[in-house]
Design a protein around this motif. Structure first.
Motif, PDB file in Angstrom:
ATOM      1  N   VAL A 120       0.873  -1.185   0.000  1.00 22.43           N
ATOM      2  CA  VAL A 120       0.000   0.000   0.000  1.00 22.43           C
ATOM      3  C   VAL A 120       0.902   1.224   0.000  1.00 22.43           C
ATOM      4  N   SER A 122       0.737   5.310   0.371  1.00 19.58           N
ATOM      5  CA  SER A 122      -0.082   6.480   0.707  1.00 19.58           C
ATOM      6  C   SER A 122       0.683   7.747   0.316  1.00 19.58           C
ATOM      7  N   ARG A 123      -0.006   8.872   0.462  1.00 15.69           N
ATOM      8  CA  ARG A 123       0.640  10.156   0.142  1.00 15.69           C
ATOM      9  C   ARG A 123       1.867  10.379   1.010  1.00 15.69           C
ATOM     10  N   LYS A 124       1.734  10.055   2.301  1.00 16.41           N
ATOM     11  CA  LYS A 124       2.873  10.290   3.199  1.00 16.41           C
ATOM     12  C   LYS A 124       4.039   9.369   2.875  1.00 16.41           C
ATOM     13  N   ASP A 125       3.736   8.164   2.433  1.00 13.75           N
ATOM     14  CA  ASP A 125       4.821   7.254   2.026  1.00 13.75           C
ATOM     15  C   ASP A 125       5.619   7.903   0.893  1.00 13.75           C
ATOM     16  N   ARG A 128       7.660  10.814   2.111  1.00 14.24           N
ATOM     17  CA  ARG A 128       8.854  10.304   2.790  1.00 14.24           C
ATOM     18  C   ARG A 128       9.895   9.869   1.761  1.00 14.24           C
ATOM     19  N   THR A 146       3.958   0.084   2.500  1.00 15.33           N
ATOM     20  CA  THR A 146       3.618  -0.812   3.614  1.00 15.33           C
ATOM     21  C   THR A 146       3.337  -2.175   2.999  1.00 15.33           C
ATOM     22  N   ASN A 150       1.502  -6.602   6.931  1.00 19.21           N
ATOM     23  CA  ASN A 150       0.992  -5.444   7.686  1.00 19.21           C
ATOM     24  C   ASN A 150      -0.145  -4.718   6.987  1.00 19.21           C
ATOM     25  N   ILE A 151      -0.627  -5.272   5.879  1.00 15.45           N
ATOM     26  CA  ILE A 151      -1.706  -4.599   5.154  1.00 15.45           C
ATOM     27  C   ILE A 151      -3.057  -5.011   5.731  1.00 15.45           C
ATOM     28  N   THR A 152      -3.873  -4.023   5.997  1.00 19.20           N
ATOM     29  CA  THR A 152      -5.235  -4.308   6.461  1.00 19.20           C
ATOM     30  C   THR A 152      -6.135  -4.346   5.233  1.00 19.20           C
ATOM     31  N   GLN A 171      -6.046   3.920  11.870  1.00 18.31           N
ATOM     32  CA  GLN A 171      -5.700   5.290  11.471  1.00 18.31           C
ATOM     33  C   GLN A 171      -5.161   5.353  10.045  1.00 18.31           C
ATOM     34  N   ILE A 172      -5.925   4.777   9.140  1.00 22.51           N
ATOM     35  CA  ILE A 172      -5.558   4.799   7.729  1.00 22.51           C
ATOM     36  C   ILE A 172      -6.711   5.362   6.905  1.00 22.51           C
ATOM     37  N   ASP A 173      -6.409   5.688   5.638  1.00 21.03           N
ATOM     38  CA  ASP A 173      -7.421   6.334   4.802  1.00 21.03           C
ATOM     39  C   ASP A 173      -8.193   5.358   3.925  1.00 21.03           C
ATOM     40  N   SER A 174      -7.605   4.192   3.666  1.00 23.35           N
ATOM     41  CA  SER A 174      -8.317   3.281   2.767  1.00 23.35           C
ATOM     42  C   SER A 174      -7.982   1.820   3.029  1.00 23.35           C
ATOM     43  N   LEU A 175      -8.882   0.962   2.574  1.00 26.92           N
ATOM     44  CA  LEU A 175      -8.673  -0.486   2.656  1.00 26.92           C
ATOM     45  C   LEU A 175      -8.822  -1.064   1.259  1.00 26.92           C
ATOM     46  N   PRO A 176      -7.886  -1.912   0.844  1.00 25.54           N
ATOM     47  CA  PRO A 176      -8.111  -2.615  -0.417  1.00 25.54           C
ATOM     48  C   PRO A 176      -9.161  -3.707  -0.219  1.00 25.54           C
TER      49      PRO A 176
HETATM   50  P1  ADP Z   1      -1.550   9.353   4.432  1.00 23.73           P
HETATM   51  O1  ADP Z   1      -0.164   8.799   4.613  1.00 23.73           O
HETATM   52  O2  ADP Z   1      -1.733  10.031   3.103  1.00 23.73           O
HETATM   53  O3  ADP Z   1      -2.020  10.174   5.587  1.00 23.73           O
HETATM   54  P2  ADP Z   1      -2.807   6.909   5.405  1.00 23.73           P
HETATM   55  O4  ADP Z   1      -3.195   7.497   6.722  1.00 23.73           O
HETATM   56  O5  ADP Z   1      -3.764   6.014   4.709  1.00 23.73           O
HETATM   57  O6  ADP Z   1      -2.501   8.066   4.349  1.00 23.73           O
HETATM   58  O7  ADP Z   1      -1.448   6.125   5.580  1.00 23.73           O
HETATM   59  C1  ADP Z   1      -0.657   6.142   6.730  1.00 23.73           C
HETATM   60  C2  ADP Z   1       0.283   4.944   6.714  1.00 23.73           C
HETATM   61  O8  ADP Z   1      -0.488   3.754   6.792  1.00 23.73           O
HETATM   62  C3  ADP Z   1       1.136   4.832   5.453  1.00 23.73           C
HETATM   63  O9  ADP Z   1       2.419   4.437   5.784  1.00 23.73           O
HETATM   64  C4  ADP Z   1       0.430   3.752   4.629  1.00 23.73           C
HETATM   65  O10 ADP Z   1       1.329   2.975   3.852  1.00 23.73           O
HETATM   66  C5  ADP Z   1      -0.213   2.910   5.700  1.00 23.73           C
HETATM   67  N1  ADP Z   1      -1.483   2.330   5.212  1.00 23.73           N
HETATM   68  C6  ADP Z   1      -2.446   2.942   4.486  1.00 23.73           C
HETATM   69  N2  ADP Z   1      -3.451   2.090   4.210  1.00 23.73           N
HETATM   70  C7  ADP Z   1      -3.123   0.910   4.765  1.00 23.73           C
HETATM   71  C8  ADP Z   1      -3.732  -0.369   4.834  1.00 23.73           C
HETATM   72  N3  ADP Z   1      -4.917  -0.639   4.273  1.00 23.73           N
HETATM   73  N4  ADP Z   1      -3.084  -1.365   5.503  1.00 23.73           N
HETATM   74  C9  ADP Z   1      -1.889  -1.123   6.086  1.00 23.73           C
HETATM   75  N5  ADP Z   1      -1.251   0.052   6.054  1.00 23.73           N
HETATM   76  C10 ADP Z   1      -1.851   1.079   5.411  1.00 23.73           C
END
Ligand code: ADP
Length: 205
Positions: A120, A122-125, A128, A146, A150-152, A171-176
């Motif tokens: 996964v 994300s924008r922050k990844d 970074r 990620t 560790n992927i949800t 505390q994440i924005d999306s789930l696959p």
């Molecule tokens: P952003 O980084 O843009 O704020 P997220 O809050 O979704 O977006 O991501 C925060 C961290 O969580 C990142 O390191 C990302 O790779 C990880 N992440 C995002 N979605 C998932 C997921 N479904 N499962 C595991 N890790 C995730």
């Protein structure tokens, strides 16, 4: 109280066309006024509809808490999921950023040669990834993403409320949204905070 299919239909018609007479509702459903009488009585008694003589039925705007709750509880991920944006894990960080802008999404999912989910992004990844002195046109996203385990994830038949809870808890924005076939985790959708917000607004409307 659970409404039956016909009562749901009546409610929909009155919401759209009210105030509307009982005969007009019956006409729209190709039923007789007499057949509808018990359903209209139930809807009126339980407060969904109000009736005024010579005006007809109108929607009170009151949906019982119970009805709302059961509607929310029954939404499945598959009913609201959106399209996932997939990239290969050897895609460069630069390419991934371009893709994120072009597709207008906040999260990308990385897949391997077998099309199986491996990461996964994300924008922050990506931020970074650009902060080091790395050459972002060369460094692949596999370095910053990620990874499994560790992927949800969630499945199409999961309840949306479960997915929403996962977003909050982790505390994440999306789930696959994943479907497993012969050891391959095929990504078939995506549930995001926007998905949840849209479902919430649709319910309220
Ligand atoms: P952003 O980084 O843009 O704020 P997220 O809050 O979704 O977006 O991501 C925060 C961290 O969580 C990142 O390191 C990302 O790779 C990880 N992440 C995002 N979605 C998932 C997921 N479904 N499962 C595991 N890790 C995730």
């Amino acid at each position: 109280m659970e409404l039956n299919e016909r009562q749901e239909k009546i409610l929909k018609i009155v919401k759209q066309h009210g105030p509307i007479t009982g005969s007009k509702i019956a006409e729209q459903l190709s039923l007789t006024r007499a057949t509808l009488r018990p359903d209209l009585a139930i809807l009126t008694m339980s407060g969904y509809l109000d009736a005024r003589p010579r005006v007809g039925y109108f929607y009170t705007g009151k949906e019982s808490e119970e009805v709302m709750t059961s509607k929310v509880r029954n939404i499945l991920v598959s009913e609201v999921q959106s399209v996932p944006i997939l990239i290969k894990q050897d895609t460069s960080i630069y390419e991934a950023i371009v893709k994120m802008f072009l597709e207008d999404v906040g999260t990308l999912y990385a897949i391997d040669e077998e099309q199986s989910l491996v990461g996964v992004i994300s924008r922050k990844d990506l931020l970074r990834g650009t902060m080091g002195s790395n050459d972002i046109e060369k460094v692949p996203v596999s370095v910053i993403m990620t990874r499994k385990p560790n992927i949800t994830i969630c499945y199409p038949n999961d309840l949306l409320i479960y997915a929403a809870n996962q977003l909050i808890e982790k505390q994440i924005d999306s789930l696959p949204v994943v479907e497993e076939h012969d050891g391959v985790d095929k990504v078939i959708g995506r549930v995001t905070k926007t998905t949840i917000t849209r479902a919430f607004v649709n319910l309220m409307e």
